[in-house]
Write an enzyme that holds these catalytic residues in place. Structure first.
Site, short mmCIF file in Angstrom:
data_model
loop_
_atom_site.label_atom_id
_atom_site.label_comp_id
_atom_site.label_asym_id
_atom_site.label_seq_id
_atom_site.Cartn_x
_atom_site.Cartn_y
_atom_site.Cartn_z
N GLU A 341 6.34 -35.46 7.65
CA GLU A 341 7.05 -36.74 7.56
C GLU A 341 7.73 -37.10 8.88
OE1 GLU A 341 9.44 -36.26 4.04
OE2 GLU A 341 7.67 -36.17 2.74
N GLU A 447 -0.89 -35.11 -1.55
CA GLU A 447 0.13 -34.90 -2.60
C GLU A 447 0.05 -36.02 -3.63
OE1 GLU A 447 4.04 -34.29 -0.86
OE2 GLU A 447 3.17 -33.43 0.97
#
Length: 573
Positions: A341, A447
């Site tokens: 991220e 994910e």
């Protein structure tokens, strides 16, 4: 009057679409900035005067701006000048229909520097973001996106940029509608090309003569396309969970057990025992593991002792972490999520300088040079309005990582978390994958889950998985997560008794379609002893039974994307 003309145009479009079924999809995207824009995709679709060859026809100003229709080097385009608000630009009114899926593209340029420019559809006071690009001066950049609408009606297409000092130049605009039937046909076409292959088997007797009417049975033992699910430590020692998991999946990622905050709670005291046990378990079952993750850039998930460090102390702690986890699992993992991220957060950059993430990629590659190093980010597919992690921003970061001068090129990968919230924007998802796919790098949905009401969650989840699996540039998918007694992040696939929840039923349904769960193909050889089938890539066991002697033969084979025109597999029976 304008609305009436728009409705008439739409009716004509609908009639023409009835006559022309299954418009093919254009998966191409250009990520280079070009001296001249390409022609509009689909000849502009429903856009009037898409290449600006007819001056102002179909176009008008949005907001308080001066719109000039101009020409340079034989190329005609439109410029929005004197902008005071972000939305001051050029506009065209279109009619959008509920139930259709729209893919959008345009070529954009700004008058100075580079600026993010978004495509927006204003409809009934609501604003639908269709995509964005970082437009540059002196060359043209392609924006590719998409949208759907909740109800039919007119809408205003326009472009916006927060940099009001920059002119927005627009050319080669396209808005192409597809029916759901057409969209599904794109899936089928792509799957047939990228996920399946032809198998040709010939049964012969001991004299080499063909055996007609021999019974063929082909069972898939392993799905070729990497499809998996995350797992936590609760799978250890839980045989029922292990049986449920290993029956379905070929790849996994650990939910927390390999992360820094799990392996070094106290500085200098590392504990990999849980991660080690999970690695042993999945290796025993031949399940590949994604290394998730080396470090995370989100400040709220940092250990307190890490947050307290600065300068050389923090640099040494990070270096020790990278060396420790990467060397421990070197050569054992399918990939690494390196700085998780890194587009949304910048904890390490803020404390260690702008090159912090580059250093981690470089160090990880030096320790484990053959394993692919992934960026891993959320909202790149999920939210066209999130400019921080747009495909253009993702590409920008990738280019920076590709500039790292390390011994040997760092093998990079594109990780897309795919945490969808509510209704997925499937046309935008596909367009974003097109754009990132133009890099030629491996793309994983890492994910996948959906936060949505229970009555629609499984349906939305299925839409996302189907889109990912069918896209020719996607090389693997991992869902998040299977089961956790403390509660899953957004959704589980099974309950504590390992009975599928509706989302788990979706997984099983798709696995059966893709040949998984030991899917079986049967048939008889023809008069010349041949049997042909189109099968999903994977590992197979073949059994042939002679129609007269009851003798049998078996054979194992692997079908891959390299098997374009396979020679017949000859089996004596």
């Amino acid at each position: 009057m304008k609305l009436l003309l728009l409705l008439l145009a739409f009716c004509c479009l609908s009639l023409s679409r009835c006559e022309e079924k299954n418009v093919p999809y254009d998966y191409s995207a250009t990520i280079e900035c070009l001296g001249n824009p390409n022609k509009p995709q689909y000849n502009g679709g429903i856009i009037v005067n898409p290449d600006l060859q007819n001056g102002s026809q179909g176009w008008s100003q949005m907001g308080n701006t001066k719109v000039d229709f101009t020409e340079f080097g034989g190329n005609k385009f439109v410029i929005a000048r004197g902008r005071n608000q972000s939305y001051d630009s050029v506009s065209q009114k279109v009619y959008l229909e509920k139930g259709l899926l729209y893919t959008f593209s345009a070529w954009l340029q700004v008058s100075q520097g580079n600026s993010p420019v978004r495509a927006v559809f204003k409809k009934n006071g609501e604003y639908k973001h269709a995509g964005s690009v970082i437009a540059e001066s002196k060359c043209w950049s392609m924006l590719k996106g998409g949208l759907t609408v909740d109800e039919s009606g007119p809408a205003d297409l326009y472009f916006e940029s927060e940099d009001t000092t920059a002119e927005i130049w627009v050319d080669s605009v396209s808005l192409q509608p597809f029916t759901q039937e057409e969209w599904n046909s794109h899936h089928k076409q792509s799957i047939n090309i990228t996920r399946k292959g032809a198998v040709r088997i010939r049964a012969v007797n001991s004299a080499g003569e063909p055996v007609p009417n021999a019974t063929i049975s082909i069972v898939q033992n392993r799905l070729g396309f990497p499809f998996g699910c995350s797992a936590g430590s609760n799978i250890l020692g839980n045989q029922a969970f292990q049986d449920w998991f290993t029956k379905r999946f070929t790849v996994t990622a650990f939910e927390n057990e390999m992360k820094w905050y799990s392996t070094e709670v106290v500085r200098g005291k590392e504990d990999y025992s849980t991660a080690d046990a999970m690695v042993r378990l999945f290796k025993q079952h031949g399940i590949a593991i994604r290394g998730h993750h080396i470090i995370l850039d989100d400040p709220k998930y940092q250990l307190s002792w890490v947050t307290a460090l600065n300068g050389p102390d923090l640099y040494n702690a990070v270096k020790r972490r990278v060396d420790s986890v990467v060397s421990r699992y070197k050569g054992q993992l399918a990939s690494w999520d390196v700085v998780n991220e890194n587009l949304h957060f910048s904890f390490f950059e803020n404390k260690m300088g702008p090159k912090a993430s580059y250093n981690v990629f470089e160090q990880a590659h030096a320790v484990d040079p053959t394993t692919t190093m992934f960026m891993n980010e959320f909202n790149t597919l999920e939210q066209p309005g999130d400019g921080v992690s747009s495909p253009a921003r993702y590409l920008q970061k990738l280019r920076e990582l590709q500039s790292i001068r390390a011994p040997g090129n760092i093998p990079l990968g594109i990780g897309l978390e795919s945490h969808f919230f509510s209704t997925p924007n499937i046309p935008y998802m596909r367009s974003a994958l097109d754009t990132l796919g133009a890099t030629g790098l491996p793309i994983w949905l890492t994910e996948v889950d959906v936060a949505a009401p229970p009555n629609v969650q499984a349906n939305y989840f299925e839409q996302v998985l189907r889109e990912g699996h069918a896209h020719p540039k996607v090389t693997g998918m991992v869902t998040w997560s299977g089961y956790n007694p403390k509660g899953c992040f957004r959704m589980c696939l099974t309950d504590g008794n390992f009975r599928n929840l509706p989302t788990g039923d979706v997984v099983d349904k798709l696995l059966r379609e893709w040949g998984g769960l030991r899917g079986k193909t049967t048939g008889l050889t023809d008069a010349d002893g041949y049997f042909e089938a189109s099968l999903f890539h994977g590992d197979y066991d073949l059994s042939i039974a002679h129609p007269l002697t009851n003798s049998t033969a078996s054979h194992s084979f692997k079908l891959t994307s390299d098997d374009y025109h396979p020679s017949p597999t000859v089996v004596r029976v």
